[in-house]
Scaffold this active site. Structure first.
Site, mmCIF file in Angstrom:
data_model
loop_
_atom_site.group_PDB
_atom_site.id
_atom_site.type_symbol
_atom_site.label_atom_id
_atom_site.label_comp_id
_atom_site.label_asym_id
_atom_site.label_seq_id
_atom_site.Cartn_x
_atom_site.Cartn_y
_atom_site.Cartn_z
ATOM 1 N N ASP A 35 36.452 44.010 48.447
ATOM 2 C CA ASP A 35 36.484 42.579 48.144
ATOM 3 C C ASP A 35 35.370 42.216 47.160
ATOM 4 O O ASP A 35 34.314 42.847 47.147
ATOM 5 C CB ASP A 35 36.326 41.785 49.449
ATOM 6 C CG ASP A 35 36.675 40.324 49.265
ATOM 7 O OD1 ASP A 35 37.376 39.978 48.290
ATOM 8 O OD2 ASP A 35 36.242 39.505 50.105
ATOM 9 N N ASN A 61 48.718 39.155 49.031
ATOM 10 C CA ASN A 61 48.298 39.060 47.621
ATOM 11 C C ASN A 61 49.447 38.747 46.669
ATOM 12 O O ASN A 61 49.212 38.296 45.543
ATOM 13 C CB ASN A 61 47.598 40.349 47.152
ATOM 14 C CG ASN A 61 46.192 40.527 47.693
ATOM 15 O OD1 ASN A 61 45.681 41.640 47.785
ATOM 16 N ND2 ASN A 61 45.542 39.434 48.065
HETATM 17 C C1 FPP Z 1 39.795 41.728 46.363
HETATM 18 O O1 FPP Z 1 38.932 41.038 45.501
HETATM 19 C C2 FPP Z 1 40.424 42.851 45.702
HETATM 20 C C3 FPP Z 1 41.764 42.966 45.452
HETATM 21 C C4 FPP Z 1 42.721 41.923 45.849
HETATM 22 C C5 FPP Z 1 42.330 44.112 44.745
HETATM 23 C C6 FPP Z 1 41.618 45.424 44.830
HETATM 24 C C7 FPP Z 1 42.006 46.209 43.623
HETATM 25 C C8 FPP Z 1 41.211 47.044 42.925
HETATM 26 C C9 FPP Z 1 39.867 47.403 43.357
HETATM 27 C C10 FPP Z 1 41.657 47.641 41.620
HETATM 28 C C11 FPP Z 1 42.781 48.543 41.608
HETATM 29 C C12 FPP Z 1 42.910 49.461 42.779
HETATM 30 C C13 FPP Z 1 43.088 50.793 42.688
HETATM 31 C C14 FPP Z 1 43.348 51.606 43.914
HETATM 32 C C15 FPP Z 1 43.033 51.485 41.395
HETATM 33 P P1 FPP Z 1 39.148 39.482 45.251
HETATM 34 O O2 FPP Z 1 39.941 39.325 44.024
HETATM 35 O O3 FPP Z 1 39.731 38.850 46.486
HETATM 36 O O4 FPP Z 1 37.672 39.021 45.042
HETATM 37 P P2 FPP Z 1 37.046 37.595 45.386
HETATM 38 O O5 FPP Z 1 37.009 37.499 46.880
HETATM 39 O O6 FPP Z 1 35.684 37.678 44.782
HETATM 40 O O7 FPP Z 1 37.918 36.569 44.727
#
Ligand code: FPP
Length: 244
Positions: A16, A64
């Site tokens: 996250d 998501n």
């Molecule tokens: C949460 O951060 C993260 C995600 C919804 C996606 C995770 C994806 C990756 C790390 C990249 C691609 C994955 C792979 C396996 C190559 P958020 O967007 O909710 O962050 P925030 O809470 O700061 O808004």
């Protein structure tokens, strides 16, 4: 010091903080996910180097799909690129890739690449990398319940025969041990629909680091903290010492 003989067998990570990482730099959220993909590469390598057998990454939740279209598309493109770019290294490092989650919801260009990688890597043995993609734990449990109900309706299963093992076998994580440790980055302290059934006795570690900033030393710090925890699984300390 990290005790290499007492690592978690199965480590789960809730990655996250990508959005906030981008926001702090005045960049679009997708730039945060791109930096997050670089952190994925670092952490997968380090887990493989340390000898962790199972690593599950929460890459995209069932919820998501509700994010803005541009962000969903950006994430799917990144996943597709990641599979293509890391393919050779995954094979060279003998890593088996599997998906936890609903395959048919994933756009065809990602699904096909991922299925091909899953198939090609299926005999790899050094580590299992489970991508939780279009994954939700409640959805997973509902799906298992539905399958059990079908077996009961067809007369092949008696209601009394349902137990933890028979339900576990119908989860996406069939044949995976339960996670010993779940790390969540980004400062929030919750599981957000990640491995709810499997995490009954998992140790939880929350890091304030945003996922794109999470590196090998943060991982090692979390693993050292895990090694200081006393896991009792509902028993007393004395009982655990008798039966390690
Ligand atoms: C949460 O951060 C993260 C995600 C919804 C996606 C995770 C994806 C990756 C790390 C990249 C691609 C994955 C792979 C396996 C190559 P958020 O967007 O909710 O962050 P925030 O809470 O700061 O808004």
């Amino acid at each position: 010091m990290l005790d290499r003989s007492r690592l978690p067998t199965h480590l789960g990570i809730i990655m996250d903080g990508n959005g906030r990482w981008a926001q702090q730099r005045g960049r679009p959220r997708v730039a945060g996910h791109r930096a997050g993909a670089r952190a994925v590469r670092r952490v997968v390598r380090e887990c493989r180097r340390l000898g962790i057998s199972y690593l599950t990454l929460y890459a995209f939740s069932a919820q998501n799909w509700g994010r803005p279209r541009q962000e969903v598309e950006g994430l799917m493109n990144l996943l597709g690129e990641f599979i293509a770019r890391e393919w050779q290294e995954i094979m060279r490092r003998d890593i088996r890739v599997i998906q936890l989650g609903e395959q048919r919801k994933v756009p065809a260009f990602v699904r096909q690449r991922l299925q091909a990688l899953i198939k090609t890597s299926r005999h790899n043995r050094s580590m299992t990398l489970a991508l939780a993609l279009s994954y939700g734990a409640r959805e997973e449990i509902v799906r298992a319940a539905r399958r059990l109900a079908r077996r009961i309706a067809s007369g092949s299963l008696a209601p009394g025969a349902i137990d933890e093992a028979s339900l576990s076998r119908l989860l996406y994580t069939t044949n995976l041990p339960d996670p010993d440790l779940i790390i969540r980055t980004g400062g929030e302290k919750r599981l957000s629909n990640f491995l709810l059934w499997q995490s009954a006795y998992s140790e939880l570690i929350f890091s304030r680091k945003l996922w794109p900033d999470f590196d090998e030393s943060d991982l090692q710090r979390a693993l050292r903290e895990f090694q200081r925890r006393r896991r009792r699984f509902g028993l007393t300390d004395e009982q655990r010492q008798e039966k390690p």
